[in-house]
Write a protein that holds these residues in place. Sequence first.
Motif, short mmCIF file in Angstrom:
data_model
loop_
_atom_site.label_atom_id
_atom_site.label_comp_id
_atom_site.label_asym_id
_atom_site.label_seq_id
_atom_site.Cartn_x
_atom_site.Cartn_y
_atom_site.Cartn_z
N ASN A 177 50.38 54.09 57.18
CA ASN A 177 49.68 54.51 55.97
C ASN A 177 50.66 54.89 54.87
N VAL A 178 51.60 55.77 55.22
CA VAL A 178 52.55 56.29 54.23
C VAL A 178 53.38 55.16 53.63
N LEU A 179 53.89 54.28 54.50
CA LEU A 179 54.79 53.23 54.01
C LEU A 179 54.04 52.13 53.26
N ALA A 180 52.78 51.87 53.64
CA ALA A 180 51.98 50.89 52.89
C ALA A 180 51.75 51.38 51.46
N LEU A 181 51.43 52.67 51.32
CA LEU A 181 51.21 53.23 49.99
C LEU A 181 52.53 53.37 49.23
N PHE A 182 53.60 53.63 49.96
CA PHE A 182 54.93 53.66 49.36
C PHE A 182 55.22 52.33 48.65
N SER A 183 54.98 51.24 49.36
CA SER A 183 55.26 49.92 48.78
C SER A 183 54.31 49.61 47.64
N PHE A 184 53.03 49.93 47.80
CA PHE A 184 52.03 49.58 46.81
C PHE A 184 52.29 50.31 45.48
N ASN A 185 52.53 51.63 45.55
CA ASN A 185 52.74 52.39 44.32
C ASN A 185 54.08 52.08 43.67
N GLY A 186 55.09 51.76 44.50
CA GLY A 186 56.35 51.32 43.92
C GLY A 186 56.18 50.02 43.14
N PHE A 187 55.35 49.13 43.66
CA PHE A 187 55.08 47.86 42.98
C PHE A 187 54.37 48.11 41.65
N ILE A 188 53.33 48.95 41.68
CA ILE A 188 52.58 49.25 40.46
C ILE A 188 53.49 49.85 39.39
N PHE A 189 54.47 50.66 39.83
CA PHE A 189 55.38 51.32 38.89
C PHE A 189 56.12 50.30 38.03
N PHE A 190 56.73 49.30 38.66
CA PHE A 190 57.49 48.37 37.84
C PHE A 190 56.62 47.26 37.25
N LEU A 191 55.47 46.95 37.87
CA LEU A 191 54.59 45.94 37.29
C LEU A 191 54.00 46.43 35.97
N ALA A 192 53.62 47.72 35.92
CA ALA A 192 53.06 48.28 34.69
C ALA A 192 54.08 48.19 33.55
N GLN A 193 55.35 48.47 33.85
CA GLN A 193 56.38 48.36 32.81
C GLN A 193 56.57 46.90 32.38
N HIS A 194 56.56 46.00 33.35
CA HIS A 194 56.75 44.59 33.02
C HIS A 194 55.63 44.10 32.10
N LEU A 195 54.39 44.41 32.46
CA LEU A 195 53.25 43.90 31.68
C LEU A 195 53.24 44.48 30.27
N GLN A 196 53.52 45.78 30.14
CA GLN A 196 53.41 46.43 28.84
C GLN A 196 54.64 46.22 27.97
N LEU A 197 55.83 46.31 28.56
CA LEU A 197 57.06 46.27 27.77
C LEU A 197 57.61 44.87 27.59
N LEU A 198 57.48 44.02 28.61
CA LEU A 198 58.04 42.67 28.51
C LEU A 198 57.00 41.63 28.13
N GLU A 199 55.75 41.82 28.55
CA GLU A 199 54.70 40.86 28.19
C GLU A 199 53.90 41.30 26.97
N GLY A 200 54.12 42.54 26.50
CA GLY A 200 53.46 43.02 25.29
C GLY A 200 52.00 43.36 25.45
N MET A 201 51.54 43.60 26.69
CA MET A 201 50.14 43.93 26.91
C MET A 201 49.90 45.42 26.67
N SER A 202 48.69 45.76 26.22
CA SER A 202 48.32 47.16 26.04
C SER A 202 48.09 47.80 27.40
N PRO A 203 48.08 49.16 27.48
CA PRO A 203 47.80 49.81 28.77
C PRO A 203 46.47 49.38 29.38
N SER A 204 45.42 49.30 28.55
CA SER A 204 44.12 48.92 29.09
C SER A 204 44.11 47.45 29.52
N ALA A 205 44.78 46.58 28.76
CA ALA A 205 44.83 45.16 29.13
C ALA A 205 45.61 44.97 30.43
#
Length: 522
Positions: A289-317
């Motif tokens: 459980n712990v390690l699955a969520l570890f990987s999932f939230n780590g992924f969300i952390f850098f994906l959110a930056q990629h989408l908003q900062l590099l792809e120019g998407m808004s937070p809601s988009a």
Amino acid sequence: MTTTASTRKDQAAEAATPTSAGSWRDWLALGLLMFPVLLVAVDNTALTFALPEIARSLQTTGVQLLWIVDAYPLVLAALLVAMGSLGDRIGRRRLLLTGSLGFAAVSAATAFAPTAEWLIAGRAGLGFFGAMLMPSTLSLIRNIFPDPNRRRLAVAIWAAGFSGGAALGPIFGGWLMEHFWWGAVLLVAVPIMLPLLALGPFFIPESRDPRPGRVDIISIVLSMLVMVPVVYGIKEIATAGFSLKAVAIIALGLAMGWVFVRRQRTLAAPLLDMGLFSNRVFSTAITANVLALFSFNGFIFFLAQHLQLLEGMSPSASGVAMIPALLATVAAGLLVVPLVRKVRPGFVVAGGLSLSAAGYALVAFGDHSAGPALLLAALLVLALGVGAAETISNDLILGSVPAAKSGAAAAISETGYEVGSLLGTAVLGSILTASYQRNLVLPEGVASSLPQGATHQAGETLAGAVELAATLQAPAAGELLATARAAFDSGVHITATIALVLMALTAVLAGTVLRKVPRAGK
């Protein structure tokens, strides 16, 4: 599944109770339990959309804004174990209803907070009552559905509600902020809790430990002295990077953990039965459980930056772009319920973790420069794996302990959820940031054209580089963005490789230790 004699005796006794009859009341009770699950899941993601308006409306400082975010998870994490054990003693339904009433009342008061201090205190109060909710819902499911097949489906629905709430949070939060003031994000808790408060006393059966011991206040204090420093230290690392202060705070929490464990082993009626961890099924499922969520939230952390900062998407988009993957988590959790009747649960958990590893493999060895499609596809694969692994591992956690200890087991599971989520952001996020800072080398022409101090801004974070590029003229702006993107992507490749190895090893662990757990109905 290997169980102790007391566990088998407890399960046999419960099978004879009316709650095992499969009546519609059981499923109605589950439906009522979904209201706090949805609320907590939506609240976790919706509040982020209100932070800019909160900062403007209450004129908060940066430190105050940080505490508005942090007060809730700190108090929540500190009290999960204590509240889970308290529910075993005084009654899980009683604790759930008390927490629901308190959560609704504090939400209403906090929604109209006139000052930042008021809002911080309200968030801490929500953490106090929130700690009563999630362990209670999961432990009540264990007692409402003693039959393993029905319980497994109920746990899948519970997990689906949590994932669905997380998917709705960005959309719901964005819609509320477009049409109402920031307090609406908090005030919405009142109508959501009303069905549970009105119908819960009639349709949710009470359950508790038939042989509760005394509540040990010292153990409660020690559990708080463990969780608060550890969670606070992890959040410090996630936001400010590694520092001697953060390490010292975490070390204090770990030292208090040693004292806590020693005390539990000497008490006749411990706050937390450490013997639960001697059960290999229980401890391995918690680890998964712990390690699955570890990987999932780590992924969300850098994906959110990629989408908003590099792809120019808004937070809601960017939130909307992630919804298919979050819905896949729901679907995977429901689909594995019939699967474990043909495949051993341990292999299902191992398969889910292997899918998570495959998702990270796409990131580790793929090209991120051609748009967000590859990363969103990787998230979809990762989400399918997490949904499958989380549902079955949660069921194994509940099924491997006596029903009388289900509150404590659920609290440990929820604590693992909080810690895994924080660790994913802190550890993988810190590695990503450090890699970015080490690999960012500005072109000589760009560096010479930057004003004093701007080089440091670009070298600290990707957000700083993007913000700085917006003030530059072409071609310097494009060169800075290309350099920053390359540095960020190099860090993503490193963190994805680390997570890939970690998920693969966890899959092997789950497949090895849990391989003898029988199929459903066996």
